[in-house]
Design an enzyme around this catalytic site. Structure first.
Site, PDB file in Angstrom:
ATOM      1  CG  HIS A   1      26.669  69.645  69.571  1.00  0.00           C
ATOM      2  ND1 HIS A   1      27.771  68.875  69.296  1.00  0.00           N
ATOM      3  CD2 HIS A   1      26.361  69.406  70.864  1.00  0.00           C
ATOM      4  CE1 HIS A   1      28.098  68.196  70.369  1.00  0.00           C
ATOM      5  NE2 HIS A   1      27.273  68.488  71.328  1.00  0.00           N
TER       6      HIS A   1
ATOM      7  CG  ASP B   1      47.246  55.435  57.054  1.00  0.00           C
ATOM      8  OD1 ASP B   1      46.133  55.088  57.502  1.00  0.00           O
ATOM      9  OD2 ASP B   1      47.529  55.431  55.853  1.00  0.00           O
TER      10      ASP B   1
ATOM     11  CG  HIS C   1      32.801  66.684  75.607  1.00  0.00           C
ATOM     12  ND1 HIS C   1      32.874  67.928  75.035  1.00  0.00           N
ATOM     13  CD2 HIS C   1      31.515  66.309  75.507  1.00  0.00           C
ATOM     14  CE1 HIS C   1      31.670  68.277  74.603  1.00  0.00           C
ATOM     15  NE2 HIS C   1      30.833  67.318  74.879  1.00  0.00           N
TER      16      HIS C   1
ATOM     17  CE  LYS D   1      30.696  71.100  71.335  1.00  0.00           C
ATOM     18  NZ  LYS D   1      29.418  71.473  71.792  1.00  0.00           N
TER      19      LYS D   1
ATOM     20  CE  LYS E   1      31.899  66.330  71.402  1.00  0.00           C
ATOM     21  NZ  LYS E   1      31.451  65.140  72.049  1.00  0.00           N
TER      22      LYS E   1
ATOM     23  CG  ASP F   1      41.404  90.670  65.382  1.00  0.00           C
ATOM     24  OD1 ASP F   1      40.330  91.137  65.804  1.00  0.00           O
ATOM     25  OD2 ASP F   1      42.506  90.864  65.925  1.00  0.00           O
TER      26      ASP F   1
END
Ligand SMILES: *[C@@H]1O[C@H](CO)[C@@H](O)[C@H](O)[C@H]1NC(C)=O
Ligand SMILES: *[C@@H]1O[C@H](CO)[C@@H](O)[C@H](O)[C@H]1NC(C)=O
Ligand SMILES: *[C@@H]1O[C@H](CO)[C@@H](O)[C@H](O)[C@H]1NC(C)=O
Ligand SMILES: *[C@@H]1O[C@H](CO)[C@@H](O)[C@H](O)[C@H]1NC(C)=O
Ligand SMILES: *[C@@H]1O[C@H](CO)[C@@H](O)[C@H](O)[C@H]1NC(C)=O
Length: 472
Positions: free
Chosen positions: A183, A405, A398, A185, A400, A190
């Protein structure tokens, strides 16, 4: 990549001064300095022998890392706020423009064109542009793609095009390895620049779904560490089983206890990357769950969380299983430390109704603080026109991430048990608390994003009496 111990840096300076005297003795000294520069250098690919801990204290990364928060704001959404960030589309174009030798992408699935989703939406052009440019790059440099093994029904056009253009593609059979999915991403460019965030390789993630991520430029220390997580997926693309333990070259020195020290936008920062599931964590790697729990534990005044789903259960496991590690920690810090907890949760047609009783239960936690510090929740709804409603699985928040603080936490996982037990995800954890700086910290920028969304007309308080069917 610049790995130096302080003493080797001094040695180098020292040798430079002495070289000016140009005597035979100075040449000897210079040789010694070069030797001392090389020998204590701790390669990131080394394992973590226990005596490295002390050594690591003196080590810091000298890369001039530049971090930029990036967002996809769905077509038509408008905020009355000066808080804006470059688009993820722009960030991906920049990264592709910078790429000279390699581009590694960890991905869930690929639907960058209208054709893939059976749509004719003009806003797909951004995704289509990304695919076209990736195909061009695939012929010129090393492009490697790790992707969750596609199901029979999933479109394969993007991957076929990239494969035909010269990209190296490995499918990771998470179903077989862990009964989960890949899942994650992220991009590594480089071995120097990275992107990590909630956006999938999906045209809707650029124009129709609200997403948040971060790009870090010129940061080979961090890129090397993310590269190890990529290498693990790459390895699992051909391996039939998960190594246990992982070979030592996958291990890391950087974790919640000994973060990587580097300058981010000229601000001294402590940074590490966490990963899930735990079976994918080589020696030294903090699991995603441990990083979330420790960030919560470290908070003193507030914890703001923006996630699509929040569930103290295993969402996809049968028979049903209760899984309350995160929920318990939140209740504990709200109750014991009177930390102000805010959750901004997404509400759309596919929201599991089971989520709301659990959220209401969390909101009923009270503590002794006279200022109401019970956990508060709002639901974020991305409105959709008739035309936009036709786009499948779009028009949703979507994001996440979590901001306290002290800490900015940018992840790729939904917050339910599956994502920490058997699904592959990763997160970037940034701690700039110890630093005095004039530039806005990542933490303050992320807090501003949260406050913008929380206070926007798209968010509605969730109360004990809310009937969510009314507004999702
Ligand atoms: C922006 O402010 C105007 C005027 O106060 C208000 O009518 C509108 O709803 C606000 N829009 C958003 C997106 O919050
Ligand atoms: C990529 O193309 C090669 C032939 O050039 C083929 O053997 C291979 O199966 C393709 N891989 C994928 C993932 O499509
Ligand atoms: C990265 O470093 C190069 C070389 O020093 C510089 O030209 C470039 O502007 C930097 N990129 C960013 C985004 O700061
Ligand atoms: C570790 O070494 C193995 C074997 O050479 C290689 O396949 C793998 O990619 C390496 N891992 C990393 C993180 O470089
Ligand atoms: C953040 O850094 C401060 C100062 O170095 C440290 O005390 C704190 O434990 C760190 N927090 C986390 C969650 O790593």
């Amino acid at each position: 990549m610049e790995w130096r111990r302080k003493d080797s840096r001094e040695a180098q300076l020292y040798s430079r001064c002495v070289i000016a005297l140009t005597t035979v003795a100075t040449m000897l000294l210079a040789a010694m300095a070069i030797y001392s520069l090389l020998s204590p250098r701790v390669s990131v690919s080394q394992s973590v022998p226990s005596n490295c801990r002390l050594l690591q204290k003196d080590m810091s990364c000298l890369d001039p890392c530049k971090i930029v928060l990036v967002e996809s704001i769905p077509e038509g959404l408008q905020f009355n706020s000066s808080t804006t960030h470059p688009s993820i589309f722009q960030a991906w174009l920049n990264l592709m423009g910078e790429a000279r030798s390699s581009l590694d992408i960890a991905s869930f699935y690929w639907t960058l064109t209208n054709e893939d989703t059976g749509t004719h939406d003009p806003t797909a052009y951004q995704g289509e542009t990304v695919l076209k440019k990736l195909a061009e790059l695939s012929g010129k440099l090393s492009v490697r793609i790790a992707v969750n093994t596609p199901e029979e029904s999933q479109p394969k056009y993007n991957l076929r095009l990239l494969n035909d253009s010269g990209a190296d593609i490995r499918t990771v059979n998470m179903q077989k390895l862990t009964s989960g999915v890949l899942h994650t991403k992220f991009w590594v460019v480089d071995k120097k620049h990275i992107y990590i965030g909630s956006a999938n390789m999906d045209w809707r993630s650029l124009t129709q779904v609200k997403e948040l991520g971060a790009v870090v430029y010129n940061c080979s220390c961090l890129a090397a560490d993310l590269g190890k997580i990529f290498e693990a997926y790459w390895f699992l693309g051909v391996s039939q089983s998960i190594p246990s333990p992982w070979p030592s070259n996958f291990s890391t020195l950087f974790n919640k206890d000994t973060p990587l020290q580097l300058p981010l936008n000229n601000t001294p920062s402590d940074v590490y990357l966490s990963s899930s599931p735990p079976s994918f964590c080589a020696a030294g790697r903090t699991s995603d769950l441990q990083s979330i729990l420790s960030v919560m534990d470290d908070a003193q005044s507030f914890i703001y969380i923006a996630v699509m789903n929040y569930l103290p259960t295993m969402e996809f496991l049968h028979p049903k299983r209760y899984w309350a590690d995160i929920d318990t920690q939140l209740r504990r810090v709200a109750y014991e430390k009177q930390v102000k907890v805010r959750l901004l949760i997404s509400c759309w047609a596919n929201t599991p109704p089971l989520m709301f009783p659990f959220l209401k239960s969390l909101a009923s936690v009270k503590n002794n603080n006279p200022a109401n510090t019970s956990p508060l929740q709002r639901l974020f709804v991305v409105p959709a026109s008739h035309q936009q409603k036709e786009i499948p699985f779009a028009r949703v928040n979507h994001n996440k991430y979590m901001v306290t603080d002290k800490i900015a936490y940018i992840g790729t996982s939904n917050w339910s048990g599956d994502y920490f037990v058997n699904t592959a995800g990763s997160a970037l954890v940034i701690n700039q608390t110890a630093s005095q700086t004039l530039e806005p910290t990542v933490q303050s920028q992320l807090k501003a994003v949260f406050e913008r969304d929380w206070n926007s007309e798209y968010s509605t308080p969730l109360t004990q009496h809310s009937h969510t069917r009314d507004f999702c």
